[in-house]
Structure formats: structure tokens, C-alpha cells
Design a protein around this motif. Structure first.
Motif, PDB file in Angstrom:
ATOM      1  N   CYS A 108      15.254  12.062  -3.520  1.00  0.00           N
ATOM      2  CA  CYS A 108      14.120  11.172  -4.121  1.00  0.00           C
ATOM      3  C   CYS A 108      13.396  11.378  -5.493  1.00  0.00           C
ATOM      4  N   LYS A 150      12.093   3.647 -10.405  1.00  0.00           N
ATOM      5  CA  LYS A 150      11.859   4.279  -9.554  1.00  0.00           C
ATOM      6  C   LYS A 150      13.171   4.376  -8.775  1.00  0.00           C
ATOM      7  N   LEU A 151      13.124   3.492  -7.694  1.00  0.00           N
ATOM      8  CA  LEU A 151      13.893   2.862  -6.218  1.00  0.00           C
ATOM      9  C   LEU A 151      15.484   2.724  -7.037  1.00  0.00           C
ATOM     10  N   LEU A 188       9.368   6.939   0.651  1.00  0.00           N
ATOM     11  CA  LEU A 188       9.303   6.816   0.051  1.00  0.00           C
ATOM     12  C   LEU A 188       7.397   6.277  -0.932  1.00  0.00           C
ATOM     13  N   HIS A 236       6.878  -1.608   1.709  1.00  0.00           N
ATOM     14  CA  HIS A 236       7.310   0.043   1.687  1.00  0.00           C
ATOM     15  C   HIS A 236       9.090   0.440   1.738  1.00  0.00           C
ATOM     16  N   PHE A 295       9.289  10.315  -7.233  1.00  0.00           N
ATOM     17  CA  PHE A 295       8.273  10.301  -5.462  1.00  0.00           C
ATOM     18  C   PHE A 295       7.850  11.414  -5.053  1.00  0.00           C
ATOM     19  N   SER A 354       7.482   1.494  -3.849  1.00  0.00           N
ATOM     20  CA  SER A 354       7.774   1.940  -5.333  1.00  0.00           C
ATOM     21  C   SER A 354       7.525   0.049  -6.255  1.00  0.00           C
ATOM     22  N   SER A 355       8.373   1.012  -8.090  1.00  0.00           N
ATOM     23  CA  SER A 355       8.373   0.691  -8.543  1.00  0.00           C
ATOM     24  C   SER A 355      10.264   0.148  -8.617  1.00  0.00           C
TER      25      SER A 355
END
Length: 192
Positions: free
Chosen positions: A115, A57-58, A50, A6, A120, A53-54
């Protein structure tokens, strides 16, 4: 089986402040039975959680947060009391509070929006800045709200520190401490 990581953005607590907090936590721990105490190196103030996450997206969140924080300055926070979330008899989270700070609220809004813009799905509860100290009350008797006064016993004046960095952390559930700084966003050194 590998646990999925995470990620979250947070205000980093400076090392010297963490050491003071560790001393206080050791004393508080003797009188407040919680199941899990946070490792002092993991102390922080979450701005946006968040979850998993892929990488795409990060990367987008990193770019957005970097952009919104570019002109933000470091600021002073003051830890001034203890609090809890959950039932008054059996709290699920025990934390240290900071005095109200508009700059912290502004930083949080910017990071949160950056974000959300990256795609997200973020928590919608009102922001309640805090530093989690422990989780899950396991006392034989009900939690006594007088325990919240322990902070003033060990720290009569608010514990001030400079909030000079926002950090993107990754969680490693099988390690102690469990939060790893992935990206650091320094805030400029003068407060306006």
C-alpha cells in the motif's frame, strides 16, 4: 451530503467465528457500557488503513497486494483475551486480542508495504493486531480492568480460526453492517 468512503485491508474473520463472537459480545455488553458496539459482521483485523482514495491508487494497491500475497498460505489465529486503547478509566476502544503470530506479522508487513508503494500515507504506530468490539466508554464509574477477564469467563480456551482471506473493505457510514468487501485475496489452504 454523501460521506466520503474510506478503504482498508484486513484479515476476514470467518462467519462461524463471528457468530461465536456475537454471543460473547452480547454477554459482555450487559456488563460494559460502551457508546458504540461493532456489528458482528464488521469484525476484522485491520492490516492497513488507507482512508479515502482515488481509483488509480486503489487499483495500484490492489495490484501490489495481489502480487505480494500470491504464495501466502492460510494460518491459524487464536483469540485469547480482551484489551483496550486509551485511558484505563475511560477506554476509547475495547477489543479482542489474538495470540502472537509471526505469519500474521509477515502478512501485515507485505500488505502495508504494498500500500505504501501505491502511494498511501499509512499510520506509523507499531502494529497491534486486534478485533475492535466497541468504542467510547460511557459508564457512570471508571472502567474496571477486571472486565478484561470476561473473555476467559465466556471462552475458557482460545477461540481458534483459520485466517484464509485478506480483504479490501469499503466503509459505508450510513449502513449497518458498514464494511463492504470490495476485493478478496484468498490465502492458499495449507499452512507451512
Amino acid at each position: 451530503m454523501d460521506h466520503q468512503s474510506h478503504f482498508f485491508f484486513a484479515i476476514r474473520i470467518p462467519e462461524q467465528t463471528k457468530l461465536v463472537m456475537r454471543e460473547h459480545m452480547e454477554k459482555i455488553k450487559e456488563r460494559t457500557p460502551f457508546s458504540r458496539w461493532v456489528h458482528y459482521q464488521d469484525l476484522h483485523i485491520t492490516l492497513a488503513f488507507l482512508g479515502s482514495s482515488s481509483p488509480d491508487k486503489l487499483i495500484e494497491a490492489d495490484k501490489n497486494v495481489k502480487a505480494v500475497l500470491i504464495d501466502e498460505t492460510a494460518f491459524t489465529l487464536k483469540i485469547n483475551k480482551l484489551g483496550f486503547f486509551g485511558s484505563g478509566n475511560s477506554p476509547r476502544v475495547f477489543w479482542a486480542d489474538t495470540e502472537e503470530n509471526n505469519h500474521l506479522q509477515t502478512i501485515r508487513k507485505k500488505v502495508f508495504s504494498a500500500c505504501a508503494k501505491a502511494g498511501f500515507q499509512l499510520e506509523t504506530r507499531p502494529f497491534r493486531p486486534h478485533i475492535t468490539l466497541a468504542r467510547k466508554w460511557i459508564g457512570q464509574q471508571s472502567f474496571q480492568t477486571e472486565l478484561l477477564d470476561l473473555w476467559e469467563e465466556f471462552q475458557p480456551a482460545p477461540l481458534s480460526f483459520i485466517a484464509g482471506e485478506v480483504v479490501l473493505y469499503q466503509t459505508h457510514l450510513n449502513k449497518t453492517p458498514k464494511y463492504e468487501a470490495i476485493k478478496i485475496y484468498p490465502l492458499t489452504s495449507t499452512e507451512t
